[in-house]
Motif scaffolding. Structure first.
Motif, PDB file in Angstrom:
ATOM      1  N   ALA A 405       0.836  -1.209   0.000  1.00  0.00           N
ATOM      2  CA  ALA A 405       0.000   0.000   0.000  1.00  0.00           C
ATOM      3  C   ALA A 405       0.870   1.257   0.000  1.00  0.00           C
ATOM      4  CB  ALA A 405      -0.929  -0.010   1.216  1.00  0.00           C
ATOM      5  N   LEU A 410      -0.946   4.887  -1.137  1.00  0.00           N
ATOM      6  CA  LEU A 410      -2.390   4.855  -0.849  1.00  0.00           C
ATOM      7  C   LEU A 410      -2.752   5.801   0.292  1.00  0.00           C
ATOM      8  CD1 LEU A 410      -3.887   1.267  -0.957  1.00  0.00           C
ATOM      9  CD2 LEU A 410      -3.663   2.973  -2.764  1.00  0.00           C
ATOM     10  N   GLU A 414      -8.393   4.648   1.868  1.00  0.00           N
ATOM     11  CA  GLU A 414      -8.509   3.426   1.049  1.00  0.00           C
ATOM     12  C   GLU A 414      -7.986   2.212   1.796  1.00  0.00           C
ATOM     13  OE1 GLU A 414      -7.290   3.558  -3.036  1.00  0.00           O
ATOM     14  OE2 GLU A 414      -8.134   5.553  -3.338  1.00  0.00           O
ATOM     15  N   TYR A 417     -10.485   0.266   3.562  1.00  0.00           N
ATOM     16  CA  TYR A 417     -11.418  -0.570   2.786  1.00  0.00           C
ATOM     17  C   TYR A 417     -10.694  -1.569   1.891  1.00  0.00           C
ATOM     18  CZ  TYR A 417     -15.298   2.389   4.247  1.00  0.00           C
ATOM     19  OH  TYR A 417     -16.252   3.036   4.989  1.00  0.00           O
ATOM     20  N   LEU A 418      -9.364  -1.734   2.082  1.00  0.00           N
ATOM     21  CA  LEU A 418      -8.605  -2.681   1.247  1.00  0.00           C
ATOM     22  C   LEU A 418      -9.312  -4.028   1.182  1.00  0.00           C
ATOM     23  CD1 LEU A 418      -4.771  -2.604   2.026  1.00  0.00           C
ATOM     24  CD2 LEU A 418      -5.894  -2.140  -0.165  1.00  0.00           C
ATOM     25  N   ASP A 419      -9.341  -4.600  -0.007  1.00  0.00           N
ATOM     26  CA  ASP A 419      -9.962  -5.917  -0.167  1.00  0.00           C
ATOM     27  C   ASP A 419      -8.921  -6.985   0.155  1.00  0.00           C
ATOM     28  OD1 ASP A 419     -11.683  -7.953  -0.789  1.00  0.00           O
ATOM     29  OD2 ASP A 419     -11.529  -7.698  -2.966  1.00  0.00           O
ATOM     30  N   HIS A 434      -7.816  -2.813   8.672  1.00  0.00           N
ATOM     31  CA  HIS A 434      -8.979  -1.953   8.447  1.00  0.00           C
ATOM     32  C   HIS A 434      -9.327  -1.153   9.696  1.00  0.00           C
ATOM     33  CE1 HIS A 434      -9.984  -5.454   5.622  1.00  0.00           C
ATOM     34  NE2 HIS A 434      -9.628  -4.452   4.843  1.00  0.00           N
ATOM     35  N   GLN A 438      -9.278   2.855   9.893  1.00  0.00           N
ATOM     36  CA  GLN A 438     -10.504   3.614  10.138  1.00  0.00           C
ATOM     37  C   GLN A 438     -10.366   4.434  11.424  1.00  0.00           C
ATOM     38  OE1 GLN A 438     -14.144   2.445   8.818  1.00  0.00           O
ATOM     39  NE2 GLN A 438     -13.342   1.246   7.109  1.00  0.00           N
TER      40      GLN A 438
ATOM     41  N   LYS B 302     -18.285  -3.842   4.706  1.00  0.00           N
ATOM     42  CA  LYS B 302     -17.719  -2.571   4.233  1.00  0.00           C
ATOM     43  C   LYS B 302     -18.789  -1.737   3.527  1.00  0.00           C
ATOM     44  CE  LYS B 302     -13.107  -4.476   3.724  1.00  0.00           C
ATOM     45  NZ  LYS B 302     -12.531  -5.567   2.934  1.00  0.00           N
ATOM     46  N   PRO B 319     -14.650   1.948  -2.241  1.00  0.00           N
ATOM     47  CA  PRO B 319     -13.730   2.029  -3.385  1.00  0.00           C
ATOM     48  C   PRO B 319     -13.626   0.755  -4.209  1.00  0.00           C
ATOM     49  CG  PRO B 319     -12.516   1.967  -1.316  1.00  0.00           C
ATOM     50  CD  PRO B 319     -13.969   1.993  -0.952  1.00  0.00           C
ATOM     51  N   VAL B 322     -11.038  -6.264  -5.198  1.00  0.00           N
ATOM     52  CA  VAL B 322     -10.108  -6.848  -6.173  1.00  0.00           C
ATOM     53  C   VAL B 322     -10.288  -8.368  -6.248  1.00  0.00           C
ATOM     54  CG1 VAL B 322      -8.394  -5.002  -5.979  1.00  0.00           C
ATOM     55  CG2 VAL B 322      -8.217  -7.019  -4.485  1.00  0.00           C
ATOM     56  N   ALA B 324     -10.276 -10.592  -3.589  1.00  0.00           N
ATOM     57  CA  ALA B 324      -9.480 -11.369  -2.627  1.00  0.00           C
ATOM     58  C   ALA B 324     -10.367 -12.396  -1.931  1.00  0.00           C
ATOM     59  CB  ALA B 324      -8.848 -10.437  -1.597  1.00  0.00           C
ATOM     60  N   ALA B 404      -3.110  -5.801  -2.326  1.00  0.00           N
ATOM     61  CA  ALA B 404      -2.791  -4.371  -2.200  1.00  0.00           C
ATOM     62  C   ALA B 404      -2.117  -3.872  -3.480  1.00  0.00           C
ATOM     63  CB  ALA B 404      -1.898  -4.132  -0.982  1.00  0.00           C
ATOM     64  N   TRP B 407      -4.873  -3.558  -6.053  1.00  0.00           N
ATOM     65  CA  TRP B 407      -5.714  -2.410  -5.687  1.00  0.00           C
ATOM     66  C   TRP B 407      -5.215  -1.136  -6.381  1.00  0.00           C
ATOM     67  CZ3 TRP B 407      -9.927  -2.097  -2.262  1.00  0.00           C
ATOM     68  CH2 TRP B 407     -10.292  -0.806  -1.858  1.00  0.00           C
TER      69      TRP B 407
END
Lengths: 445, 445
Positions: A405, A410, A414, A417-419, A434, A438, B302, B319, B322, B324, B404, B407
Motif C-alpha cells: 500500500a 495509498l 482506502e 477498505y482494502l480488499d 482496516h 478507520q 464494508k 472504493p 479486487v 481477494a 494491495a 488495488w
C-alpha cells in the motif's frame, strides 16, 4: 574484445550483479574480487547458524566460486583492491596487480561501527557482519567455559543474536544506550519485546553506556559501564554499521547525505562507468522521497540484479524501497514499514498515528493471539506513511500488505477498505489493518 | 420529525449499515427487519460452529437485537417485507403492517441455488446460508446414526464443510459436476487440494451429476447420480448462491448484468432514497473495471459502513474490490485475488501467466513448506491481473500483499521489486512473489 567488468565485493550485491550480468550477456568478461574467503552468502541467516538451527556454514552459501566460474564469472577471494584509476579504468590490487575494466561495480558493503572504547580489540570481543565473524563466534561459543555473553546494542541484530545465544545455551545480557530496544518501534509495542526478553531470562540494561572492556576474573572478559561491571566470555558489539566508502571517496565519486555512495535509479554512480550496489550505496525511499542507506540483504540483491541488467545492456531501474523490515524474537514477529514519526517529520510530513491491539483471528476460534498495530499518516494529505506491528502471528503478513500500500502511495481512507482475503482461520472480517486505518481516519478528523 | 430509515435484512450488510448510521446520527429513527430469528451473525464462521471448533451459536452473534436497541436501532425479527411502495415510501409487511421510510436499505442477501432435482426437499437435505441452517445441521449431525454425509458441489463452502464434517466425525463424500474442485484455482494448484482431500479420506466424485435424492436403505437418504448411487444420512447442497432481488425487482430498481442490484460507489441504487448493501448488490471490481456480485461477508460489512455513513449525511464511497478470497482446507491455505484467465479475457485483457513452486522460508531453516503461486498479467499493459496461492503456510499472506498491489494497479515489473519485510524465519531474500513476478516478466518478453 569482450567488455571487461570488475566487481569489488562478494557479499550479496556483488554476486547478484555478476550473476545477472553473466546471464544476460555471456560475452562479458566478469571478474569479482572479495577480500575475504567467502562469496555470495546469506548474511541474514548468520544468527540462525550461530544458534545452530543451521548446522553447517556451507548451507549459507548461495553460490560457490566454482559455480560462478562455470557461469563465466572469475571469482578471486582473498584479494583486496588498493585503488582505482578512473582515467585509465584500472583497479590496482594490494600487491600491485592491476585489473583493467570497462565497467566497475562497487559492492563494498558496510562495516560494523565500533564504540571506540579500550579493550574492544580483546580476544572474545566480536562484531557480526561477515561470514568469518559468524564462524568465529560459533567456534568460540563451543570453547567458552562460563557460558555467558554480553551484547552491546539492542538493534535488530542484537535481538536476533540474543535468541541465537539462548539457543546455544548461553546466558545473555544486553547493554543498550537508549531507554528502549529497537527504537523504530513504538514504546507501547516495545513492551512486548521487553516481556519476551524477560521471559527468556535475558537481562537488558537500558540507558547504559559501555566504557571499557578488560580481562575478567571468573570469565574471560569484563565490560565496564556506567551501570556496573559485567563479566562474560563473549562480548558482541552490535551498535550498527556504516557504509564502506573509502575506495569510492578516493575515486572522487559523489557521496549522498547519508554518507553512502550516491546512485541513480539504474544504480549508476556519478561516474558513468561505475555502478554501486548494496550496503555501500543509497536507495530511493518511495515514502520520504529521499535517498537513504538501508543495509539489508534483500535490497542489495535487488540492486545487484538491476545493475547487472543495465551493464549487460538491458535497461532497468530499481524502483526504490519503502523501509520494510522484520525480525523474529523467540515467539514474536516484529515488523515495520515506511516511516516512523521522526523520519516522517524529517521528510516534511505532519504525522498522526494510532496504535491498536486486537486478535488476529475471531475470538471464537482457537489460537487467538494479540497483535499490536500502529499506523502513521500525513495529516495534510491523508497518505499512509508507515506501520509497525508486533505479535506472535500475523505481524509480518500485515506489514507486507501495508508495504504494498505504501509502495503505491495509498491514502489511509482506502487502506480502511482494502480488499483482503478473509476467512475466519486467518483474520477477522474487519482485519486489524482496516480497524487501525478507520481509527486513524477519526484521528485525522 | 427525525428521518426514518428502514433496513430490510439482518445478516451482515444490514446490521453494519444500521450500526454505522446510528453511530453517526443518533437522531435517525432506524428500524431493521429480519425474516429469520437471528441478526448480525458471522456467517463465515458457520462451518467452524458445525465442526464444533465453536461450541455455541451465541459466539457467532456479533451484536444482539438488545444491543442494537440500546444503540437506538429497532430490530424486528420474524418479520418479512411483502412489498415496497416507492411513491409513498412505505414498506408493507406480511400481515399488513406498514413501515414508512425516508431512506430504505435493501440488505436482502443471497439464497442458495438448488439443483432442482426430485427429493431435494427431503428431511436430511440441507443448504447452508443462514444461521438456522447451521444450527439445524449441527443438531441433525448429533442424531444421525450412519455417520455419512454427501456434499453436492466442490466450491469453497463445500470445502470448508467437508473439513467441518470430518471434525464432527462424519465420513464425507463430495459430488462435483466439474472435473476439478474450486475451478478458480489452476488445476496444478488444485492437485494439492485433491491430495489433501484424499489424505483425509474424503471421496471426491468428479464430473458427476446429481439426478435425484430418495429415501435410503442403510442410511436415511440415497443420492442418485450418473456415476452411481450413494447413501448418507445428510446431504448438503452447496452449489452456489444467487442474489435475493425479488423485492428490488418488484420495486423497479435497476439490476446489473450480474442479476444483482445495481448501485453506485455510495451504495445508492437507481432510486435516490434506496441503498443496497451486501450479497444482494453489485460491487465495483478494480481490476476488471466491471460491476460484479461477490457474496462475501467482509464486502457486505464494508458496503454497510459506507451506506450507513452516507445516509447519516457523511459522504463516503466504497472504493471497490479486487476479488481477494481465502479458505482453509485441513492443513492448506488456499487463497486467490484479482482475475483468473477466463475473467481476464472477459474483461478484455490478454492474460499471460506463470506458476512457480518454492519454499516459503530458506531451505536451510526448519519448517520449510512448498507453496504454489500463480501470477497473471496483461500482455499489452504489463499490469498484474491476478494471483492464486496454495500451501501449508504463507498463501494468504502473499495473496493479501498482492491484493494491495492489484488495488493500486501495479505493473508486474514493480511487483518483482516490491519492498517486503525480509527475515529468514519468514521468507527468502527473494520472496516467491518476486520470483514469480520476475518469471512472468520473462514470459511477457
Amino acid at each position: 574484445m569482450s567488455r571487461r567488468v570488475v566487481v569489488i565485493g562478494g557479499g550479496a550485491g556483488g554476486p547478484s550483479t555478476a550473476a545477472e550480468a553473466s546471464r544476460r550477456d555471456p560475452s562479458l568478461s566478469i571478474t569479482m574480487i572479495e577480500q575475504g574467503e567467502y562469496v555470495s552468502y546469506a548474511a541474514c541467516s548468520m544468527p540462525y547458524y550461530i544458534g545452530d538451527l543451521i548446522k553447517d556454514e556451507s548451507k549459507l552459501i548461495a553460490r560457490t566460486p566454482e559455480k560462478f566460474r562455470e557461469g563465466g564469472v572469475d571469482v578471486r577471494t582473498g584479494v583486496q583492491a588498493e585503488g582505482v584509476d578512473l582515467k585509465d579504468q584500472v583497479v590496482t590490487l594490494v600487491g600491485g596487480e592491476t585489473l583493467p575494466f570497462d565497467v566497475l561495480v562497487l559492492a563494498t558493503g558496510a562495516r560494523p561501527i565500533l564504540p571506540g572504547i579500550p579493550g574492544e580489540d580483546l580476544e572474545g570481543v566480536f562484531t557480526l557482519k561477515q561470514l568469518p565473524d559468524a564462524i568465529g563466534i560459533k567456534k568460540y561459543l563451543r570453547e567458552i567455559k562460563c557460558r555467558k555473553a554480553i551484547i552491546v546494542g539492542a538493534g535488530f541484530i542484537g535481538m536476533e543474536m540474543c535468541e541465537a545465544f539462548v539457543d546455544a545455551g548461553v546466558e545473555t545480557t544486553m547493554v543498550n544506550m537508549g531507554k528502549m530496544p529497537v527504537p523504530r518501534w513504538d514504546p507501547e509495542l516495545g513492551q512486548l519485546i521487553l516481556e519476551s526478553l524477560k521471559s527468556h531470562r535475558i537481562k537488558l540494561l537500558a540507558e547504559t553506556k559501555s566504557l571499557a572492556i578488560e580481562k575478567g576474573g571468573s570469565c574471560n572478559l569484563r565490560l565496564i559501564t556506567n551501570n556496573g561491571h559485567f563479566e562474560a566470555d563473549l562480548i558482541l558489539l552490535a551498535i550498527g554499521v556504516r557504509p564502506s566508502v573509502g575506495l569510492a571517496g578516493e575515486m572522487g565519486l559523489v557521496l549522498g547525505r547519508t554518507g553512502a555512495i550516491s546512485v541513480n535509479l539504474s544504480q549508476r554512480t556519478s561516474h558513468p562507468s561505475v555502478y554501486a550496489v548494496g550496503d555501500c550505496c543509497e536507495a530511493f525511499h518511495r515514502v520520504s522521497k529521499q535517498w537513504t542507506n538501508v543495509p539489508l540483504g534483500d535490497i542489495a540483491n535487488k540492486q545487484g540484479r538491476v545493475a547487472g541488467q543495465n551493464l549487460a545492456g538491458f535497461p532497468s531501474i530499481f524502483p526504490g524501497i519503502v523501509g520494510a523490515q522484520a525480525f523474529k524474537l523467540f515467539d514474536l514477529e516484529i515488523a515495520a514499514t515506511g516511516l516512523d514519526e521522526r523520519e516522517a517529520i524529517a521528510a516534511g510530513y505532519s504525522p498522526v498515528s494510532t496504535l491498536i491491539w486486537g486478535e488476529v483471528v475471531p475470538l471464537s476460534l482457537p489460537g487467538e493471539t494479540r497483535l499490536g498495530l500502529k499506523l502513521l499518516a500525513d495529516k495534510s494529505t491523508g497518505l499512509l506513511l508507515g506501520a509497525q506491528a508486533v505479535g506472535p502471528h500475523g505481524a509480518v503478513s500485515r506489514i507486507n500488505t501495508l508495504s504494498a500500500a505504501l509502495w503505491s502511495g495509498l491514502p489511509v481512507e482506502e487502506v480502511g477498505y482494502l480488499d483482503l482475503a478473509y476467512a475466519p482461520p486467518f483474520s477477522r472480517a474487519w482485519d486489524l489493518i482496516h480497524i487501525a486505518a478507520q481509527d486513524l481516519m477519526k484521528e485525522m478528523g
